[in-house]
Motif scaffolding. Sequence first.
Motif, PDB file in Angstrom:
ATOM      1  N   TYR A 175       0.826  -1.203   0.000  1.00  0.00           N
ATOM      2  CA  TYR A 175       0.000   0.000   0.000  1.00  0.00           C
ATOM      3  C   TYR A 175       0.868   1.263   0.000  1.00  0.00           C
ATOM      4  O   TYR A 175       0.651   2.177  -0.801  1.00  0.00           O
ATOM      5  CB  TYR A 175      -0.919   0.002   1.223  1.00  0.00           C
ATOM      6  N   ASN A 176       1.847   1.326   0.889  1.00  0.00           N
ATOM      7  CA  ASN A 176       2.635   2.546   1.067  1.00  0.00           C
ATOM      8  C   ASN A 176       3.573   2.825  -0.092  1.00  0.00           C
ATOM      9  O   ASN A 176       3.838   3.994  -0.406  1.00  0.00           O
ATOM     10  CB  ASN A 176       3.434   2.466   2.374  1.00  0.00           C
ATOM     11  N   PHE A 177       4.097   1.781  -0.747  1.00  0.00           N
ATOM     12  CA  PHE A 177       5.103   2.004  -1.775  1.00  0.00           C
ATOM     13  C   PHE A 177       4.591   1.806  -3.202  1.00  0.00           C
ATOM     14  O   PHE A 177       5.294   2.141  -4.153  1.00  0.00           O
ATOM     15  CB  PHE A 177       6.299   1.088  -1.530  1.00  0.00           C
ATOM     16  N   VAL A 178       3.381   1.282  -3.353  1.00  0.00           N
ATOM     17  CA  VAL A 178       2.841   1.078  -4.700  1.00  0.00           C
ATOM     18  C   VAL A 178       1.434   1.654  -4.822  1.00  0.00           C
ATOM     19  O   VAL A 178       1.187   2.577  -5.604  1.00  0.00           O
ATOM     20  CB  VAL A 178       2.818  -0.428  -5.069  1.00  0.00           C
ATOM     21  N   THR A 179       0.501   1.125  -4.047  1.00  0.00           N
ATOM     22  CA  THR A 179      -0.909   1.479  -4.215  1.00  0.00           C
ATOM     23  C   THR A 179      -1.194   2.938  -3.903  1.00  0.00           C
ATOM     24  O   THR A 179      -1.882   3.623  -4.672  1.00  0.00           O
ATOM     25  CB  THR A 179      -1.785   0.580  -3.323  1.00  0.00           C
ATOM     26  N   ALA A 180      -0.683   3.433  -2.764  1.00  0.00           N
ATOM     27  CA  ALA A 180      -1.011   4.796  -2.341  1.00  0.00           C
ATOM     28  C   ALA A 180      -0.568   5.851  -3.352  1.00  0.00           C
ATOM     29  O   ALA A 180      -1.387   6.679  -3.785  1.00  0.00           O
ATOM     30  CB  ALA A 180      -0.419   5.074  -0.967  1.00  0.00           C
ATOM     31  N   PRO A 181       0.710   5.868  -3.783  1.00  0.00           N
ATOM     32  CA  PRO A 181       1.089   6.895  -4.769  1.00  0.00           C
ATOM     33  C   PRO A 181       0.407   6.705  -6.114  1.00  0.00           C
ATOM     34  O   PRO A 181       0.087   7.685  -6.805  1.00  0.00           O
ATOM     35  CB  PRO A 181       2.614   6.728  -4.880  1.00  0.00           C
ATOM     36  N   PHE A 182       0.165   5.438  -6.504  1.00  0.00           N
ATOM     37  CA  PHE A 182      -0.496   5.173  -7.782  1.00  0.00           C
ATOM     38  C   PHE A 182      -1.923   5.709  -7.785  1.00  0.00           C
ATOM     39  O   PHE A 182      -2.327   6.456  -8.691  1.00  0.00           O
ATOM     40  CB  PHE A 182      -0.489   3.673  -8.067  1.00  0.00           C
ATOM     41  N   THR A 183      -2.707   5.352  -6.766  1.00  0.00           N
ATOM     42  CA  THR A 183      -4.097   5.803  -6.717  1.00  0.00           C
ATOM     43  C   THR A 183      -4.203   7.306  -6.473  1.00  0.00           C
ATOM     44  O   THR A 183      -5.149   7.940  -6.928  1.00  0.00           O
ATOM     45  CB  THR A 183      -4.870   5.050  -5.621  1.00  0.00           C
ATOM     46  N   HIS A 184      -3.221   7.865  -5.766  1.00  0.00           N
ATOM     47  CA  HIS A 184      -3.224   9.305  -5.518  1.00  0.00           C
ATOM     48  C   HIS A 184      -3.188  10.071  -6.834  1.00  0.00           C
ATOM     49  O   HIS A 184      -3.920  11.053  -7.021  1.00  0.00           O
ATOM     50  CB  HIS A 184      -2.021   9.672  -4.645  1.00  0.00           C
ATOM     51  N   ALA A 185      -2.352   9.623  -7.755  1.00  0.00           N
ATOM     52  CA  ALA A 185      -2.242  10.292  -9.053  1.00  0.00           C
ATOM     53  C   ALA A 185      -3.386   9.922  -9.987  1.00  0.00           C
ATOM     54  O   ALA A 185      -3.980  10.788 -10.642  1.00  0.00           O
ATOM     55  CB  ALA A 185      -0.904   9.944  -9.703  1.00  0.00           C
ATOM     56  N   VAL A 186      -3.728   8.640 -10.035  1.00  0.00           N
ATOM     57  CA  VAL A 186      -4.702   8.154 -11.022  1.00  0.00           C
ATOM     58  C   VAL A 186      -6.108   8.650 -10.714  1.00  0.00           C
ATOM     59  O   VAL A 186      -6.892   8.915 -11.633  1.00  0.00           O
ATOM     60  CB  VAL A 186      -4.662   6.618 -11.106  1.00  0.00           C
ATOM     61  N   ILE A 237     -17.853  20.838 -12.795  1.00  0.00           N
ATOM     62  CA  ILE A 237     -17.304  21.886 -11.926  1.00  0.00           C
ATOM     63  C   ILE A 237     -17.239  21.394 -10.487  1.00  0.00           C
ATOM     64  O   ILE A 237     -16.246  21.610  -9.773  1.00  0.00           O
ATOM     65  CB  ILE A 237     -18.154  23.172 -12.030  1.00  0.00           C
ATOM     66  N   PHE A 238     -18.303  20.709 -10.047  1.00  0.00           N
ATOM     67  CA  PHE A 238     -18.298  20.152  -8.693  1.00  0.00           C
ATOM     68  C   PHE A 238     -17.208  19.101  -8.537  1.00  0.00           C
ATOM     69  O   PHE A 238     -16.480  19.086  -7.533  1.00  0.00           O
ATOM     70  CB  PHE A 238     -19.666  19.529  -8.380  1.00  0.00           C
ATOM     71  N   ILE A 239     -17.065  18.227  -9.526  1.00  0.00           N
ATOM     72  CA  ILE A 239     -16.049  17.166  -9.452  1.00  0.00           C
ATOM     73  C   ILE A 239     -14.647  17.774  -9.491  1.00  0.00           C
ATOM     74  O   ILE A 239     -13.735  17.296  -8.798  1.00  0.00           O
ATOM     75  CB  ILE A 239     -16.249  16.157 -10.603  1.00  0.00           C
ATOM     76  N   GLN A 240     -14.455  18.812 -10.281  1.00  0.00           N
ATOM     77  CA  GLN A 240     -13.149  19.468 -10.342  1.00  0.00           C
ATOM     78  C   GLN A 240     -12.743  20.021  -8.979  1.00  0.00           C
ATOM     79  O   GLN A 240     -11.596  19.877  -8.549  1.00  0.00           O
ATOM     80  CB  GLN A 240     -13.186  20.582 -11.393  1.00  0.00           C
ATOM     81  N   PHE A 241     -13.698  20.657  -8.295  1.00  0.00           N
ATOM     82  CA  PHE A 241     -13.420  21.144  -6.942  1.00  0.00           C
ATOM     83  C   PHE A 241     -13.172  19.984  -5.991  1.00  0.00           C
ATOM     84  O   PHE A 241     -12.222  20.003  -5.193  1.00  0.00           O
ATOM     85  CB  PHE A 241     -14.592  21.992  -6.449  1.00  0.00           C
ATOM     86  N   LEU A 242     -14.019  18.961  -6.076  1.00  0.00           N
ATOM     87  CA  LEU A 242     -13.902  17.815  -5.166  1.00  0.00           C
ATOM     88  C   LEU A 242     -12.558  17.111  -5.326  1.00  0.00           C
ATOM     89  O   LEU A 242     -11.930  16.719  -4.333  1.00  0.00           O
ATOM     90  CB  LEU A 242     -15.049  16.834  -5.431  1.00  0.00           C
ATOM     91  N   GLN A 243     -12.086  16.945  -6.556  1.00  0.00           N
ATOM     92  CA  GLN A 243     -10.828  16.249  -6.778  1.00  0.00           C
ATOM     93  C   GLN A 243      -9.629  17.061  -6.284  1.00  0.00           C
ATOM     94  O   GLN A 243      -8.662  16.499  -5.777  1.00  0.00           O
ATOM     95  CB  GLN A 243     -10.658  15.914  -8.263  1.00  0.00           C
ATOM     96  N   ALA A 244      -9.686  18.383  -6.420  1.00  0.00           N
ATOM     97  CA  ALA A 244      -8.625  19.214  -5.852  1.00  0.00           C
ATOM     98  C   ALA A 244      -8.612  19.082  -4.333  1.00  0.00           C
ATOM     99  O   ALA A 244      -7.544  18.994  -3.707  1.00  0.00           O
ATOM    100  CB  ALA A 244      -8.829  20.677  -6.257  1.00  0.00           C
ATOM    101  N   PHE A 245      -9.793  19.063  -3.733  1.00  0.00           N
ATOM    102  CA  PHE A 245      -9.909  18.907  -2.287  1.00  0.00           C
ATOM    103  C   PHE A 245      -9.376  17.550  -1.836  1.00  0.00           C
ATOM    104  O   PHE A 245      -8.575  17.464  -0.894  1.00  0.00           O
ATOM    105  CB  PHE A 245     -11.376  19.059  -1.875  1.00  0.00           C
ATOM    106  N   LEU A 246      -9.799  16.473  -2.505  1.00  0.00           N
ATOM    107  CA  LEU A 246      -9.382  15.130  -2.107  1.00  0.00           C
ATOM    108  C   LEU A 246      -7.880  14.921  -2.280  1.00  0.00           C
ATOM    109  O   LEU A 246      -7.230  14.308  -1.423  1.00  0.00           O
ATOM    110  CB  LEU A 246     -10.149  14.081  -2.921  1.00  0.00           C
ATOM    111  N   PHE A 247      -7.323  15.419  -3.380  1.00  0.00           N
ATOM    112  CA  PHE A 247      -5.891  15.249  -3.605  1.00  0.00           C
ATOM    113  C   PHE A 247      -5.095  15.952  -2.511  1.00  0.00           C
ATOM    114  O   PHE A 247      -4.150  15.391  -1.944  1.00  0.00           O
ATOM    115  CB  PHE A 247      -5.498  15.798  -4.975  1.00  0.00           C
ATOM    116  N   THR A 248      -5.479  17.186  -2.181  1.00  0.00           N
ATOM    117  CA  THR A 248      -4.768  17.934  -1.148  1.00  0.00           C
ATOM    118  C   THR A 248      -4.992  17.323   0.224  1.00  0.00           C
ATOM    119  O   THR A 248      -4.077  17.284   1.056  1.00  0.00           O
ATOM    120  CB  THR A 248      -5.224  19.405  -1.154  1.00  0.00           C
TER     121      THR A 248
END
Length: 263
Positions: A175-186, A237-248
Amino acid sequence: MNVSLAAVDEFEAPGLGIFDFPPLWDGAPYWLNKPVVMAGVGVVLVCALAWGAFARPKLVPRGLQNAGEYTYEFVRDQIARPFLGKDAERWMPLLLSMFALILLWNFMGVVPGIQFPVNSHIEFPVIFALVVYVLKIYLGIRHQGLGGYFKNMMFPPGLPKPLAIALFAPLELLYNFVTAPFTHAVRLFANMFAGHLLLAFFSAVGFWFLIAHPTVPGVSIGILSVAMAVAMTALEIFIQFLQAFLFTMLAAMFIGGSLHPEH
């Protein structure tokens, strides 16, 4: 009706080609294309807005300062403090800049004349995710030590060691070295990619049946497609805001987990 069917047969739905941009001019480097220019413009614009908002702050905020302070408070209270606690203010420059830039890059997908979300190109979310990933590992090792970092990750208190060795530790490493960074970007990339493709499809259908090849039977399809494009724009527009929020938020969670593993 036959004319309408012929028009349907001739219609070509937007595909992956709408994400493929050539160099800006013949002989230019292959990477110097529209998304790269838009990304650079976004960086400059975020810096300009921040300068306009905070360069000469007033006691009673107005205009850009008011908007900037609302944005700062939102990121601080909804993203930084829940995961970073007393360290929230220290990490606000990174988190605020990340949120603002990702949000602006996302919103470019619905701006007339631009209409392309920068984060629908995978390399941009990957760069953000790699920065967070490297920072997460660096902070974890710095604050916990190399051995402590892996121990806290793989062997949490109270978990029987045989179970940790056999199941939990391998899953945590994965999770820490493969899944987490992969899903964070994807996650960010996939939402922007799919949203832009859907908007392009409904817009193209509406243009085709109302302007390019108007027919009496095709008008209803065109009107429905335009209505769907409008509705999808609002949703996007809602999803664009939501994805910026979730990524941060995930960035703050990863940093907080490295600084305070006990939580």
